[in-house]
Design an enzyme around this catalytic site. Structure first.
Site, PDB file in Angstrom:
ATOM      1  N   SER A   1       0.827  -1.204   0.000  1.00  8.72           N
ATOM      2  CA  SER A   1       0.000   0.000   0.000  1.00  8.72           C
ATOM      3  C   SER A   1       0.864   1.259   0.000  1.00  8.72           C
ATOM      4  O   SER A   1       1.952   1.285   0.587  1.00  8.72           O
ATOM      5  CB  SER A   1      -0.870  -0.016   1.260  1.00  8.72           C
ATOM      6  OG  SER A   1      -1.449   1.251   1.482  1.00  8.72           O
TER       7      SER A   1
ATOM      8  N   TYR B   1      -2.298   5.617  -4.284  1.00  5.94           N
ATOM      9  CA  TYR B   1      -3.345   6.614  -4.035  1.00  5.94           C
ATOM     10  C   TYR B   1      -2.926   7.883  -4.765  1.00  5.94           C
ATOM     11  O   TYR B   1      -1.741   8.238  -4.754  1.00  5.94           O
ATOM     12  CB  TYR B   1      -3.455   6.930  -2.546  1.00  5.94           C
ATOM     13  CG  TYR B   1      -4.258   5.921  -1.760  1.00  5.94           C
ATOM     14  CD1 TYR B   1      -5.556   5.590  -2.132  1.00  5.94           C
ATOM     15  CD2 TYR B   1      -3.719   5.327  -0.634  1.00  5.94           C
ATOM     16  CE1 TYR B   1      -6.287   4.663  -1.392  1.00  5.94           C
ATOM     17  CE2 TYR B   1      -4.449   4.402   0.110  1.00  5.94           C
ATOM     18  CZ  TYR B   1      -5.732   4.084  -0.280  1.00  5.94           C
ATOM     19  OH  TYR B   1      -6.455   3.180   0.437  1.00  5.94           O
TER      20      TYR B   1
ATOM     21  N   THR C   1      -6.007   2.753  -6.782  1.00  6.59           N
ATOM     22  CA  THR C   1      -7.254   2.747  -6.001  1.00  6.59           C
ATOM     23  C   THR C   1      -8.118   3.930  -6.405  1.00  6.59           C
ATOM     24  O   THR C   1      -7.665   5.074  -6.411  1.00  6.59           O
ATOM     25  CB  THR C   1      -6.946   2.792  -4.497  1.00  6.59           C
ATOM     26  OG1 THR C   1      -6.208   1.625  -4.154  1.00  6.59           O
ATOM     27  CG2 THR C   1      -8.231   2.825  -3.673  1.00  6.59           C
TER      28      THR C   1
ATOM     29  N   LYS D   1      -8.675  -0.589  -8.911  1.00  5.08           N
ATOM     30  CA  LYS D   1      -9.316  -1.159  -7.714  1.00  5.08           C
ATOM     31  C   LYS D   1     -10.429  -0.239  -7.221  1.00  5.08           C
ATOM     32  O   LYS D   1     -10.212   0.974  -7.074  1.00  5.08           O
ATOM     33  CB  LYS D   1      -8.246  -1.316  -6.616  1.00  5.08           C
ATOM     34  CG  LYS D   1      -8.750  -1.777  -5.259  1.00  5.08           C
ATOM     35  CD  LYS D   1      -7.568  -2.047  -4.342  1.00  5.08           C
ATOM     36  CE  LYS D   1      -7.985  -2.527  -2.980  1.00  5.08           C
ATOM     37  NZ  LYS D   1      -8.565  -1.471  -2.148  1.00  5.08           N
TER      38      LYS D   1
ATOM     39  N   HIS E   1     -13.827  -1.483  -0.977  1.00  8.21           N
ATOM     40  CA  HIS E   1     -12.778  -1.147  -0.012  1.00  8.21           C
ATOM     41  C   HIS E   1     -13.044  -1.818   1.345  1.00  8.21           C
ATOM     42  O   HIS E   1     -12.892  -1.223   2.400  1.00  8.21           O
ATOM     43  CB  HIS E   1     -12.688   0.371   0.148  1.00  8.21           C
ATOM     44  CG  HIS E   1     -11.293   0.867   0.405  1.00  8.21           C
ATOM     45  ND1 HIS E   1     -10.510   1.449  -0.559  1.00  8.21           N
ATOM     46  CD2 HIS E   1     -10.531   0.860   1.526  1.00  8.21           C
ATOM     47  CE1 HIS E   1      -9.341   1.781  -0.048  1.00  8.21           C
ATOM     48  NE2 HIS E   1      -9.321   1.429   1.215  1.00  8.21           N
TER      49      HIS E   1
HETATM   50  C1  GLV Z   1      -6.977   2.639   3.488  1.00  4.61           C
HETATM   51  O1  GLV Z   1      -5.814   2.745   3.601  1.00  4.61           O
HETATM   52  C2  GLV Z   1      -7.971   2.347   4.480  1.00  4.61           C
HETATM   53  O2  GLV Z   1      -7.762   2.672   5.649  1.00  4.61           O
HETATM   54  O3  GLV Z   1      -9.000   1.788   4.117  1.00  4.61           O
END
Ligand code: GLV
Length: 413
Positions: free
Chosen positions: A108, A131, A157, A253, A277
């Site tokens: 991430s 992101y 994302t 995503k 998510h």
């Molecule tokens: C992303 O990083 C989340 O907290 O869902």
């Protein structure tokens, strides 16, 4: 001890005992009422499988491909923020476990260990999740860093340009590193093993951000970082810009609607992930597994479709594959494994999933995961229960229709 864990729930219980409350809660949270978070799991339970007998079950294979890469089963470790707070050096340990198991690990943007940290401690390429922030220069530098680290796919994302509210995080005052208040100190003091491991690493903040981004306020809080930095104007034109800058495999995503899925066909992306998510963004949206069939129907074979959300067993993986997912992403279960036992805990999680997937596939009468399709799904329980007693109706042996395989509430587009 880890060997005693037979289910993902067992790992979750162990993680709860070992991880400070604020970080365990971060993983075990959905937005607002958590309705979608719960539906992601519970909708899986309403899909039924067809039991088949007297078929050869030897020489089974779960091996397949995701975006052209060989995988030992159609499962990837999903990008999750704060992974390195579930266990010291969490991203490195999870990436190592995934590498040894032959499944992709996706790092991430909001990880604790940096892209370079993970690259230096693994031998096979991993994937990177991006992101999009307002500062395009910073995005370009993240893309360049992922390329330099040898990442072979970029996961963009789309559904978190504004953070959904998770009540527990606000009440806990979540941050990395944790703040030094009596409440936080108490949470840490009651988890000595976690503290001991944390004391032996220097990785305590957001490794991809701290020391790389300039002119920003509180770097320890996901909530303030997203509010200040994430770009709420993100558009399909930006996706195109990112695709060109990246130049490699691109996975989108956060697609939950067939219309967005159709739009993704013109984006040049290699795959989409059907995702809400993990129920952490739009509470009240349909579950991912219910969203999957209409999206598969909308895009056909024109783009690879993956899914995430609510997967807690190998049965769930099989059901998702049967409904058209070529790849199934697992987030919370690997965080629970990590919290329960570091790298060995993630390996245990993967073993549990693989074992359940393998045996379930066999009991459905198949030997190769690449042959799995909706033919292994039974008609919905409600429909079966409503059928008149006596011999099965003429259609009883036919594969389940999508709408009967998923709950009526969410199954139709
Ligand atoms: C992303 O990083 C989340 O907290 O869902």
């Amino acid at each position: 001890m880890l060997a005693d864990a037979l289910t993902i729930d067992d790992l979750k219980r162990m993680a709860r005992r070992r991880v400070p409350k604020m970080f365990f809660d971060y993983a075990d949270s959905g937005a607002w009422t958590e309705q979608t978070y719960r539906a992601n799991e519970s909708d899986f339970a309403r899909i039924l499988l067809r039991q088949r007998v007297l078929v050869d079950m030897t020489n089974r294979s779960l091996a397949t491909e995701m975006v052209g890469e060989a995988v030992s089963m159609p499962v990837a470790l999903a990008p999750t923020g704060f992974c390195g707070m579930m266990h010291a050096d969490g991203e490195i340990l999870a990436a190592q476990a995934a590498e040894a198991f032959g499944v992709p690990f996706c790092l991430s943007t909001m990880s604790i260990c940096s892209i370079e940290d993970v690259a230096a401690n693994t031998t096979r390429p991993f994937w990177f999740q991006l992101y999009v922030m307002r500062d395009r220069g910073f995005i370009e530098s993240l893309i360049e860093r992922a390329k330099a680290a040898g990442c072979t796919a970029l996961v963009l994302t789309l559904d978190l340009q504004i953070l959904g509210q998770r009540h527990k995080d606000l009440r806990n005052g979540l941050s990395a590193p944790p703040k030094w208040t009596p409440k936080h100190a108490w949470q840490l003091a009651t988890r000595p093993r976690w503290c001991l491991a944390m004391a032996q690493t220097r990785r305590h903040g957001f490794g991809n951000i701290v020391g790389h981004a300039s002119n920003v306020g509180d770097l320890s809080s996901l909530a303030s970082w997203t509010k200040e930095q994430f770009d709420p104007r993100l558009s399909w034109a930006d996706v195109d810009w990112i695709r060109q800058k990246w130049g490699g495999k691109l996975i989108l995503k956060g697609i939950l609607d067939p219309e967005d899925a159709r739009m993704s066909l013109g984006s040049g992306a290699d795959a989409i992930i059907v995702s809400n998510h993990g129920g952490r963004q739009l509470d009240g949206a349909r579950s991912s597994i219910a969203a999957l069939p209409p999206i598969v129907e909308a895009v056909g074979d024109r783009i690879e479709v993956h899914m995430d959300g609510g997967v807690r067993s190998g049965q769930d993986v099989l059901k998702a594959v049967a409904l058209g997912a070529r790849g199934v992403w697992i987030g919370r279960p690997f965080l629970y494994g990590l919290g329960a036992g570091g790298r060995a805990g993630v390996t245990r999680m993967l073993e549990i999933i693989r074992n359940e997937l393998d045996i379930t596939m066999a009991l459905c009468g198949l030997r190769d995961i690449r042959a799995v399709d909706h033919g292994i799904l039974d008609r919905g329980f409600a429909e079966a229960a409503a059928a008149p007693a006596g011999p099965p109706a003429a259609k009883a042996d036919e594969p389940a229709g999508m709408a009967t395989a998923v709950p009526e509430r969410t199954g139709a587009c």
